[in-house]
Design a protein around this motif. Structure first.
Motif, PDB file in Angstrom:
ATOM      1  N   ALA A 116       2.240   7.650   0.534  1.00 21.47           N
ATOM      2  CA  ALA A 116       2.445   7.503  -0.915  1.00 21.47           C
ATOM      3  C   ALA A 116       1.285   8.130  -1.680  1.00 21.47           C
ATOM      4  O   ALA A 116       1.485   8.758  -2.720  1.00 21.47           O
ATOM      5  N   LEU A 117       0.080   7.970  -1.150  1.00 20.26           N
ATOM      6  CA  LEU A 117      -1.097   8.509  -1.845  1.00 20.26           C
ATOM      7  C   LEU A 117      -1.089  10.032  -1.860  1.00 20.26           C
ATOM      8  O   LEU A 117      -1.378  10.653  -2.885  1.00 20.26           O
ATOM      9  N   LEU A 134      -3.987  -0.489 -12.629  1.00 20.64           N
ATOM     10  CA  LEU A 134      -4.844   0.674 -12.432  1.00 20.64           C
ATOM     11  C   LEU A 134      -4.536   1.243 -11.047  1.00 20.64           C
ATOM     12  O   LEU A 134      -4.656   0.533 -10.049  1.00 20.64           O
ATOM     13  N   ALA A 135      -4.120   2.519 -11.016  1.00 15.87           N
ATOM     14  CA  ALA A 135      -3.815   3.148  -9.725  1.00 15.87           C
ATOM     15  C   ALA A 135      -5.123   3.459  -8.999  1.00 15.87           C
ATOM     16  O   ALA A 135      -5.990   4.148  -9.550  1.00 15.87           O
ATOM     17  N   THR A 136      -5.255   2.936  -7.801  1.00 18.60           N
ATOM     18  CA  THR A 136      -6.496   3.130  -7.048  1.00 18.60           C
ATOM     19  C   THR A 136      -6.204   3.685  -5.656  1.00 18.60           C
ATOM     20  O   THR A 136      -5.061   3.644  -5.191  1.00 18.60           O
ATOM     21  N   LEU A 137      -7.262   4.163  -4.996  1.00 18.63           N
ATOM     22  CA  LEU A 137      -7.120   4.675  -3.632  1.00 18.63           C
ATOM     23  C   LEU A 137      -7.165   3.532  -2.624  1.00 18.63           C
ATOM     24  O   LEU A 137      -6.379   3.482  -1.684  1.00 18.63           O
ATOM     25  N   GLY A 138      -8.118   2.621  -2.822  1.00 17.72           N
ATOM     26  CA  GLY A 138      -8.225   1.445  -1.964  1.00 17.72           C
ATOM     27  C   GLY A 138      -7.964   0.196  -2.770  1.00 17.72           C
ATOM     28  O   GLY A 138      -7.932   0.240  -4.000  1.00 17.72           O
ATOM     29  N   MET A 139      -7.770  -0.928  -2.070  1.00 17.66           N
ATOM     30  CA  MET A 139      -7.448  -2.187  -2.745  1.00 17.66           C
ATOM     31  C   MET A 139      -6.282  -1.975  -3.716  1.00 17.66           C
ATOM     32  O   MET A 139      -6.287  -2.478  -4.847  1.00 17.66           O
ATOM     33  N   ARG A 140      -5.284  -1.220  -3.250  1.00 12.90           N
ATOM     34  CA  ARG A 140      -4.180  -0.854  -4.141  1.00 12.90           C
ATOM     35  C   ARG A 140      -3.424  -2.093  -4.608  1.00 12.90           C
ATOM     36  O   ARG A 140      -3.162  -3.003  -3.843  1.00 12.90           O
ATOM     37  N   ARG A 195       1.449  11.340  -4.244  1.00 11.08           N
ATOM     38  CA  ARG A 195       0.963  11.190  -5.621  1.00 11.08           C
ATOM     39  C   ARG A 195       0.048  12.357  -6.012  1.00 11.08           C
ATOM     40  O   ARG A 195      -0.024  12.739  -7.173  1.00 11.08           O
ATOM     41  N   ASP A 218       0.828  -1.212   0.000  1.00  9.65           N
ATOM     42  CA  ASP A 218       0.000   0.000   0.000  1.00  9.65           C
ATOM     43  C   ASP A 218       0.863   1.263   0.000  1.00  9.65           C
ATOM     44  O   ASP A 218       0.496   2.269  -0.592  1.00  9.65           O
ATOM     45  N   GLY A 219       2.001   1.191   0.680  1.00 10.34           N
ATOM     46  CA  GLY A 219       2.855   2.370   0.793  1.00 10.34           C
ATOM     47  C   GLY A 219       3.769   2.563  -0.396  1.00 10.34           C
ATOM     48  O   GLY A 219       4.434   3.594  -0.522  1.00 10.34           O
ATOM     49  N   HIS A 220       3.811   1.585  -1.296  1.00 10.75           N
ATOM     50  CA  HIS A 220       4.694   1.684  -2.458  1.00 10.75           C
ATOM     51  C   HIS A 220       4.054   2.617  -3.488  1.00 10.75           C
ATOM     52  O   HIS A 220       2.851   2.525  -3.742  1.00 10.75           O
ATOM     53  N   PRO A 221       4.851   3.503  -4.109  1.00  7.60           N
ATOM     54  CA  PRO A 221       4.250   4.418  -5.089  1.00  7.60           C
ATOM     55  C   PRO A 221       3.543   3.685  -6.223  1.00  7.60           C
ATOM     56  O   PRO A 221       2.554   4.161  -6.766  1.00  7.60           O
ATOM     57  N   LEU A 244      -6.112  -4.108  -8.938  1.00  7.81           N
ATOM     58  CA  LEU A 244      -6.926  -3.947 -10.149  1.00  7.81           C
ATOM     59  C   LEU A 244      -6.110  -3.516 -11.361  1.00  7.81           C
ATOM     60  O   LEU A 244      -5.057  -2.887 -11.235  1.00  7.81           O
ATOM     61  N   LEU A 284     -13.008   4.830  -7.094  1.00 11.11           N
ATOM     62  CA  LEU A 284     -11.866   4.164  -6.463  1.00 11.11           C
ATOM     63  C   LEU A 284     -10.531   4.552  -7.109  1.00 11.11           C
ATOM     64  O   LEU A 284      -9.475   4.314  -6.535  1.00 11.11           O
ATOM     65  N   THR A 285     -10.569   5.138  -8.302  1.00 14.16           N
ATOM     66  CA  THR A 285      -9.298   5.409  -8.992  1.00 14.16           C
ATOM     67  C   THR A 285      -8.549   6.564  -8.331  1.00 14.16           C
ATOM     68  O   THR A 285      -9.147   7.547  -7.878  1.00 14.16           O
ATOM     69  N   ALA A 286      -7.217   6.437  -8.318  1.00 17.77           N
ATOM     70  CA  ALA A 286      -6.385   7.431  -7.633  1.00 17.77           C
ATOM     71  C   ALA A 286      -6.428   8.778  -8.345  1.00 17.77           C
ATOM     72  O   ALA A 286      -6.236   9.822  -7.722  1.00 17.77           O
ATOM     73  N   ALA A 287      -6.689   8.773  -9.641  1.00 20.20           N
ATOM     74  CA  ALA A 287      -6.698  10.024 -10.391  1.00 20.20           C
ATOM     75  C   ALA A 287      -8.113  10.567 -10.573  1.00 20.20           C
ATOM     76  O   ALA A 287      -8.298  11.600 -11.207  1.00 20.20           O
TER      77      ALA A 287
END
Lengths: 384, 224
Positions: free
Chosen positions: B80-81, A204-210, B84, A30-33, A213, B195-198
């Motif tokens: 990290a989030l 796919l970069a996500t906020l949760g369940m990093r 970003r 989770d902490g990895h970019p 996906l 859910l997507t980070a962007a």
């Protein structure tokens, strides 16, 4: 059903003992970019990779204290995934190799040769698989499905884009839903090998369940006719009706993971709250009572699905309740531990982000509500 | 957004920056209103700000008291989030916590972010159909959006009617909770796109971190 029978309690204890190793690995991911490229080696996940295979094709069940577990019943899956989420990590479970989602479709719709081809490959070594249904423009709405399987001389050509697909970027093999024609009967599922050069996949970069996906893009990917699932079934059984039924046990698993996240947050808050703060501890007691209620509903749903795979409303109700519970439990824990609990307790922040991922799995609460209402309408004369 | 027929308010520009431009611009405006090279701390000494502001700031302010930064004593909390998203967070070891969190600016900022999120949800749903029906025409969707609109009107009314020195801590906590609940309801309408980070989910996430760092803490056992 709230109290598990002895055999399931043995499974529960096994997972409880093994799952804590998931937690440190999950935090690292989770902490990895770019966590999507990582996958930690954890014994429990390696073991899970070769379970969830139908008994007929499995060779190596989990054996504990003389009990055999194939993890093919909804109840066994629920016990495993709840406990692994409560003491380990739900997102890492979703990132694990194995056949949780695709395997359900193959088991439900595949003939003997198809099941053997798929499960032999999964069983040979830890192999990631995917179930690709959701599309960028229409989500998981089957009526809006645009991916196509077009007949050609040597089978079919697959064209389309899938998004929000578990392990899409890691898996060499999976199941894709696509159209061979109009209407619900024109929707088919096919086993697809992603090694073809015109099939591309990405994280796919996500906020949760990093890290869980990804996306898939198919351009004229050849699919042999033998890979179309359900060719031995009637058109109604192999179409939308057939594969929708495979989602009922998956909804129970999603609910179990939601209950697990809620338990993890509840336990974490209890451990970190000052002993003397009775008012806050009473709030945790109330949350604990709700967790037990949703846990019971989820176990009832799993039992009902094992008895009748067409039972849709109980899994839908359990999944809705558990998705809400996971959000409530993590946000309550963060509020009680604040200020700055999201940054001072990164594990809790991660679970809060993962909790919303449960809402997105196997249909949102709005979709589940339609299923629950349909069942209500069937039982209430006033609504008919 | 549904407007309130009310007088202009000095916090409206901050809300509108958040609504029109999103979290990063709103955070720039939020900290810049404290003065040059200054960052605003939450009641327990935490800061969330764009990375370039954190690099540039030489002092922090909390409840009207300004202190010089002491980087050696600060604790970096940037995840990290957040990195970003171009944001940084740290804890400043303030000698004394604020008695109360009188500054309601964060709530106006969060109100604007929720409105920003609602704009994204409306745009997303406007392009989607279920079967042959536009998602925005579904009664459940209409109802969910209307409930959020009502909650936002209620929150803005509460902020406008607060006493001259700002809402009390109980009201501040309640308003933060209302906005978080509204964000959660909006995210559900976005499905996996939330859910997507962007995507728009990042707006809700930043807003939740702001509530976490800047809302008044729950009363201590002794006070309770």
């Amino acid at each position: 059903m709230t109290r598990l029978e002895h055999r399931l309690r043995v499974l529960q204890q096994y997972v409880r003992d093994e799952a804590p190793a998931l937690r440190a690995a999950a935090q690292e991911l989770d902490g990895h970019p770019d966590g999507s490229t990582l996958y930690p080696q954890v014994p429990l996940l390696d073991r899970l990779a070769t379970l969830q295979i139908p008994r007929r094709y499995a060779q190596d069940p989990l054996v504990i204290e003389g009990h055999e577990y194939f993890l093919t019943s909804a109840v066994e899956r629920v016990v495993f995934h709840e406990e692994a989420s409560a003491h380990g990590d739900a997102a890492l479970l979703l990132s694990a190799p194995g056949s949780l989602t695709a395997g359900m479709l193959v088991a439900a719709l595949g003939d003997d040769a198809q099941q053997r081809m798929f499960f032999d490959r999964v069983r040979a070594r830890p192999t990631w698989t995917f179930l690709a249904m959701t599309e960028p423009q229409g989500g998981s709405d089957a009526a809006n499905l645009r991916t196509t399987l077009t007949p050609c001389d040597d089978g079919f050509r697959l064209n389309g884009t899938k998004r929000f697909i578990g392990n899409a970027h890691r898996a060499p093999l999976g199941v894709v839903t696509a159209r061979t024609g109009p209407g619900p009967l024109g929707i088919r599922c096919a086993i697809v090998d992603t090694s073809h050069p015109t099939c591309s996949a990405g994280p796919l970069a996500t906020l949760g369940m990093r890290g869980a996906l990804g996306t898939l893009d198919f351009r004229d990917v050849p699919v042999p006719e033998a890979h179309l699932l359900g060719r031995h079934l009637s058109p109604t059984r192999r179409g939308m009706w057939g594969w929708l039924h495979a989602f009922n046990p998956l909804r129970c698993v999603a609910a179990a993971m939601g209950v697990g996240i809620a338990r993890a947050a509840h336990s974490y808050a209890r451990q970190h709250l000052p002993q003397r703060h009775d008012a806050l501890r009473r709030r945790l007691d109330t949350l604990g009572a709700r967790i037990r209620g949703v846990q019971s509903l989820t176990r009832h749903a799993a039992t009902a699905v094992d008895a009748d795979p067409a039972n849709a409303h109980l899994p839908a109700a359990a999944k809705t309740a558990a998705a809400g519970l996971a959000v409530e439990a993590t946000s309550t824990a963060l509020r009680l531990l604040g200020p700055a609990a999201r940054l001072e307790h990164p594990l809790l922040d991660k679970w809060a982000r993962d909790a919303f991922g449960i809402e997105c799995m196997e249909g949102t609460s709005h979709v589940q509500a339609m299923t629950v209402f349909s069942a209500l309408a069937r039982t209430d004369t006033a609504l008919r | 957004m549904l407007p309130l027929p009310a007088e202009p308010h000095p916090r409206l520009p901050l809300r509108d920056t958040a609504r029109c431009e999103g979290p990063r611009s709103a955070l720039l405006a939020f900290h810049r209103q404290a003065g040059p090279h200054t960052l605003v701390c939450g009641p327990a000494g935490h800061v969330l700000a764009p990375q370039e502001l954190v690099a540039d700031a030489t002092q922090v302010t909390m409840a009207g008291r300004t202190s010089a930064r002491v980087p050696a004593r600060e604790r970096d909390l940037t995840s990290a989030l957040l990195a970003r998203l171009g944001l940084a967070a740290f804890h400043f070891p303030h000698p004394q916590h604020a008695d109360r969190c009188a500054d309601d600016a964060v709530l106006w900022l969060r109100l604007g972010l929720t409105q920003h999120l609602m704009g994204a949800v409306l745009a997303h749903l406007g392009e989607r159909t279920v079967g042959d029906t536009a998602l925005l025409r579904q009664p459940t969707t209409k109802s969910a959006l209307a409930e959020v609109a009502v909650a936002l009107l209620e929150a803005e009314s509460g902020l406008r009617d607060a006493a001259a020195d700002g809402p009390d801590d109980t009201t501040l906590r309640l308003l933060h909770r209302q906005l978080t609940t509204s964000d959660e309801a909006l995210l559900k309408l976005l499905g996996a796109n939330g859910l997507t980070a962007a995507g728009p989910g990042a707006t809700a996430y930043v807003s939740q971190v702001l509530a976490d760092l800047y809302a008044p803490p729950l009363p201590s056992p002794e006070a309770a």
